[in-house]
Scaffold this active site. Structure first.
Site, PDB file in Angstrom:
ATOM      1  N   SER A 124      24.759 -54.671  46.457  1.00  0.00           N
ATOM      2  CA  SER A 124      23.379 -54.913  46.080  1.00  0.00           C
ATOM      3  C   SER A 124      22.687 -55.605  47.244  1.00  0.00           C
ATOM      4  CB  SER A 124      23.356 -55.801  44.840  1.00  0.00           C
ATOM      5  OG  SER A 124      22.139 -56.488  44.753  1.00  0.00           O
TER       6      SER A 124
ATOM      7  N   ARG B 167      10.973  -6.072  34.177  1.00  0.00           N
ATOM      8  CA  ARG B 167      11.122  -7.164  35.159  1.00  0.00           C
ATOM      9  C   ARG B 167      10.241  -8.311  34.694  1.00  0.00           C
ATOM     10  NH1 ARG B 167      11.923  -4.670  40.260  1.00  0.00           N
ATOM     11  NH2 ARG B 167      13.387  -3.900  38.706  1.00  0.00           N
TER      12      ARG B 167
END
Lengths: 467, 467, 467, 467
Positions: C274, C313
């Site tokens: 951290s 399509r």
């Protein structure tokens, strides 16, 4: 009411989204339409009473309606037919004027808006109640130290009041949002078959305005038959609200874990019991709210997907809304209500919070020590130094305070007394107190807005309802 | 830039969400933090120049940053480390004050807000441009008759301008929404490790205010480390906007079908060509926008799901945002830009629109006939009567007008001349014209709001940018 | 590679979903098509070498391709054009036969399948590796007692090995699923413009079979241009797999909490550090996997929504897949890889697990006591009795064992020695050991299946690849 | 039954997911548990009849159950309590053995599996019926020419039978999938509080096997309390199936448009009527199925998100499933049933299909012409040549055949007769016929699999049900 309703839903919303309410919403539209048109002379005044007197859901043959709707593709077509027949039994002349100039979607959408309006009012009121509880809780625990946890790891001290202020702050934004959304969503739908109100010839806008007045609904620029952002935005606002509720429930559930045991949902006969584990007290509200946090996003995405509708009336997209919105409102409402109900009775174990701050043997004060040293040593050097001390503390099972105290380098910069102070949670709370006040003030200052709200409501829609 | 970017994205956003921009956003935060803290005497003034001069993404070792981030779990930790080392090379004293009092999330979130701000500005400007095009198109075609289609079936006549006015009306709400959202989302993130600004002792709020001033960002009541509705709301607003765009694209794609052929995307070298079908002109923009309409809802649901974060920093939820928001903005932005770009060149075949109105052999005027009869016969009877006439017309392949004319019952109520008039689309447009005007006025009246917008922006954030 | 890739993605997949790989997939299709057609005499044999030699992504002008794709609406049209020009430079006769009889979608979809095949193979191998680690871990800890937690509350004892066996069991189902899915998804796409292979006249199926042979891809009954369940099913299988990974990560993250501290991700230089809190070791892998667990469901819903495609399509639906599938595979793959990589180094603190079993002062053994009494007293009475004892234990801060011992009623049924035994976790594990064995056997017996797998692969597609 | 059920749901599923069915599922578990345990001597044989006789949903006080569930957090806890009390009224000794050794989740999950089993059987049967209809339709129209449409534009000729064969092909994969999924999902849940069956001491597995036998449910390796892929996979399989249904509905809805008018949903009294537009016949089934296609993906994403559950019992994730799965099954089932019901009556207008092939004035044959020329001129040159001819045809409003005929360059390669042949749809169908046969054979060959299916069902679970 279904078996799981008391668990997942909010009884105050119960009556609003039943089949009967759905039908009544449409009938309210039809009655108002007749009144508005008669007032303007579009239909005969004599038609109003015969029509309006039949606009009661109780008169509708529901099974017949349901099965006709399956053929017609929506509820309004067969409902208008039933209504017309009901009116005709008494007054065949009046029956001619049922649904005059309107289209099915006008009745369905406006009917839904009429269901939605009291629902949003209830949401706003419940959010108010919830916010008030949180404000009280934040005040009460503004000085209660507790571990702040990041990445699910203890990080540094904070106060429980500060955590609650964060919940409240998020809730305030949700209130603001819901209020803005209501202004866009609670409007009339009235356009006739194609939105042009062609069946009313040149009188369409006039009728729309009169109808809006009847129903206390603002008349939008144009009808929104296939532009569904109004409904979808309600979904997103409830989605955001549920996200906030879910976050609060996540916090509570984590703090409730056996090993942490800092917060508990209120106890109660049969609450959270286990069939096999007699000692357990399960966080039932958290489960309900977390479930909502999982379910609502999918429903919001449905509402957004459904927006891509065809031409002047959607094929499928519109239909997808009919069950989704009531579900979403029900789930979000249940989460809101159950959590709002739980907060006032939340049990807070201050002693356990304090004990947990000691679990890391002082490591939770690392940042405090580091910052105290950083001025003298630089942030980087202080970081590395404290990290080394922390490592030593862990390896040798010593309290960080002791390791720090015995460090010659640190002794140059910090006295024993100063070190002692660093390991007190109350000494490392920054401006938590002022920040809590900022949130409380924002909460307090929102109140007068409800007055504004009424001022901003020229139709008096909400005010009227509240009397 | 990836291969599919020109197809799906908007180049004006390109620079805003690159790796470099992400890093620069964080570095802008770090530089501003140093300046703000020095101004207040929290860190030495002498530290500012050495720090600020290194806050350039070009100086960062990107591969090293990427691989360190994989271990650290975020970009800010290793970035601050690299920055500190860079500063230390020149000035080890200044290096002590890098990132003073801040946490990784402050840098990451504020950095993101700094990327988001110009993106939202571009969205607003593009929405303006789009709305202007639509307003022009609505005006131009306010009297162009076209079939209104409900359930994907011809229903009755409308005008193309009225359809476009509906698009515009929805767009205006999206503009309003985006503007409101910006006010909540474009704010500073600054809370230190737990939101309390503990590392800055009693000076946290002071520093926050100075930092907000440096970055032209409003300072919220409290930091929002694990309350993510600010970002998620941007997602929902873009989701609603994309839904509206998708609806418009759906309409265009349907009108473009070979058999309908009323509207076309602008032609152009290589636009919409097919590899095997030389004659085709595919609606490429519609495909892009419809794809966005399918993709964005899932991303919005991700942002909502991600809100349920843990305690003072989310584990996973926060991380889920980092790629999702840029994706969502990119996809929504691409859809907005490509559609906005397509509208001005839209080809409208008015003759074909008119021809298509004749396809039903008069059935499209059924409602007109029905309403003309309804006054005399009642809505229900007229409905049934016209339905029967329609059936006959279909069965005998006759024009509805002829069937109507030869109906003795109808002859009682309508003259031949009246019947003729009923089959003219221009005679059955209701108040389409006035409704178009209502939308155009709303569009026009939105303009001054951008002035209000600046008034409502006490920090002058947006104004400054525009100079 | 982007900055966040090492954190979120899996480098073994890196090369598979780049722009270059996408183009190479399509070019592999084109080269194989030329070979197949030449072998059958559909095109001249002399055309093969000139075409195949140009089917290298390195020869393609990528920026030109990208910008042409934005106009054409897909990558294949301009890619075929570039390829044809490249071939024509050397051999204008051969250039005539590029892409012979195929449509864009054949190249794009088959190209994607060729990218997907090695990706799924890597997934299967990584799942194997992961499963092996879990099997080892389950064996190692089969007798390590730990608290089972339901509703996030300690419930009763279990073993850590049993928990891991549950993880493994779920993983085995995911392996099975992925294998089944691969059989449906890894197939040729080849249908020409409408699926009928019309451009190849009567030779379509012959060519399809030869092409399948060239690419080692099974030939499906018919092309699947607008039936997208093949790709969508891959998405769902990865979605289920990510759900399982997320569940495992959730477990680890909960067990890693400071107050529980039973399991830890492996330590490592810079891992989980951290920036401000030097002592923390964040569960970075958990964050990555949980983020995937949040992101992937939205992407799966996109793939399902995209299935509703138009005619021969899709307009938008097909386009929506192109970026979604690589994203989804990348995110799911990253989660799988990072978690598989983390498991072997997982640190397990058996002592802490044992200590945590004592936190409830015996309440965790309530069910054991209850069951011991139930035979004599009945389940209901035993439940109430033990619940009362538990309440007393809590109120008086006594260990449940002591309360039980001092209960006259219970003394009738249980001796002190029997009571003592009840408070030993090892005495209340039921058939955990046998259940672990069942899972381990299922894991072991899966192995030969990979042999079956090859037997079930008549085209030898996978075998070949592995040589 | 709710008002919208006949529209959106399938009545054959109606009884399976009621409140009563939910409770009966749990009670069936309890009765079978008593029988299994008594057979093994775990509980007294005399306890069976008193317990089993009370395991009837009709005996349960539903309102009391609902409100107790809201406190307990699930239905099983209060249901077991009610059952115990019911048994105790007659036989207090037997009451001791109610729910012996089980946990709430065992009853809830197994109960759900017992509801799911007949539902999946109905799905499989309906898919069979649907597939049979499609096979008939494909055969009937195997030679019916129709325009293939890509990007929503006419592309080239195909046959309607070929389109339907594509639908059928996708459906067959869904059948396969659902069958595989059933094998993983329809299994016993039985693990006791932590999955170890600790309350049954060393007899857990024995009891599990006997219980599985009682319920005709396979016993999995280990219980799956917090590993939810079994249920989630059902959701994904139904999601894929709904996607296929949605695609078919999209096709039908597009073909039904007024201007295309090639296919119609069957007519019927009140079917698809409009309240204002008497002539319309709306595609109601398409609307229902498309709505499902929009709704189901969100519900699938919910099930996937819900998988990330905590430890030995999920908090929220599990709860999220309880209403989601019945909803999802209901919506998907409604879509399946209504579409399966609609197909046999689908009206196909062959003449209109043929007419529509002429709309492009020959441009739809461009590929045919191009391929005819490509052998001689090369694909690229032929493409450009035909594109130019197409352009000319459009500009001069001439039929492409005429333009082609008058082209000197083309005359070199094609005779007038050959050109004539090129403009016949039947001449450009490639291998459509063989491909249809491949699908029909796959459909036919699936049949014997149902025999295999039973062979692969050692427990005879499904066989028994069918007798």
């Amino acid at each position: 009411m279904s078996l799981l309703d008391p668990l997942f839903r909010w009884d105050a919303l119960d009556g609003l989204f039943t089949d009967r309410a759905r039908v009544q919403g449409m009938l309210d539209f039809e009655a108002a339409l007749a009144r508005a048109e008669a007032r303007l002379g579009v239909i005969p005044k004599s038609a109003v009473a015969p029509i309006a007197s039949k606009c009661r859901a109780g008169l509708v043959d529901m099974p017949a309606l349901a099965s006709a709707a399956a053929r017609a593709g929506n509820l309004a077509i067969p409902m208008v037919k039933q209504l017309t027949e009901l009116v005709a039994m008494d007054d065949s002349e009046a029956a001619r004027y049922v649904h005059w100039g309107a289209t099915s979607q006008d009745a369905i959408d406006t009917g839904f808006v009429l269901q939605l309006r009291p629902a949003l009012e209830k949401f706003e009121a419940e959010l108010d109640r919830f916010a008030d509880s949180l404000a009280r809780l934040a005040k009460k625990h503004r000085a209660t130290p507790v571990a702040a946890r990041t990445w699910m790891q203890q990080a540094l001290p904070t106060t429980f009041g500060f955590i609650v202020a964060g919940w409240l702050d998020a809730l305030l934004r949700n209130q603001e949002r819901l209020h803005e959304v209501g202004k866009r969503a609670i409007v009339l739908q009235f356009g006739g078959a194609a939105g042009t109100l062609a069946a009313l010839e040149e009188r369409g806008i006039e009728v729309a305005k009169a109808l809006g007045k009847e129903l206390n609904l603002p008349v939008p620029e144009v009808s929104w038959h296939s532009h569904r952002d109004r409904a979808a935005e309600v979904a997103t606002a409830l989605g955001l609200c549920t996200g906030t509720l879910g976050k609060i429930a996540r916090d509570i559930s984590l703090h409730t874990q056996t090993e942490i045991a800092e917060i508990f949902e209120p106890a109660g006969e049969g609450r959270g019991g286990s069939s096999t584990l007699p000692h357990k007290r399960n966080p039932v509200t958290c489960a309900v709210v977390l479930a909502a946090g999982i379910r609502v996003p999918g429903l919001v995405s449905t509402m957004l997907s459904a927006m891509v509708q065809e031409e002047e009336r959607g094929l499928g997209g519109w239909h997808a809304e009919w069950e989704t919105m009531p579900d979403l409102i029900g789930i979000a409402g249940g989460a809101l209500h159950h959590l709002a109900d739980t907060i006032p009775g939340l049990e807070v174990d201050k002693a356990k919070m304090r004990d947990n701050l000691e679990i890391t043997h002082g490591l939770i004060y690392s940042e405090a020590v580091q910052m105290a040293l950083a001025g003298a040593m630089g942030r980087g050097a202080a970081h590395e130094h404290v990290q080394a001390a922390g490592k030593l503390a862990v390896e040798e099972h010593r309290h960080l305070r002791e390791v720090i105290k015995s460090d010659a380098e640190i002794a140059k910069h910090l006295s024993a007394k100063e070190i002692g102070r660093l390991f007190n949670p109350k000494e490392y709370l920054g401006v938590a107190d002022e920040l809590i006040d900022r949130v409380l003030q924002a909460h307090a200052s929102r109140k007068p807005k409800s007055v504004d709200k009424e001022a901003a409501d020229p139709h008096g829609v909400r005010r009227k309802k509240r009397r």
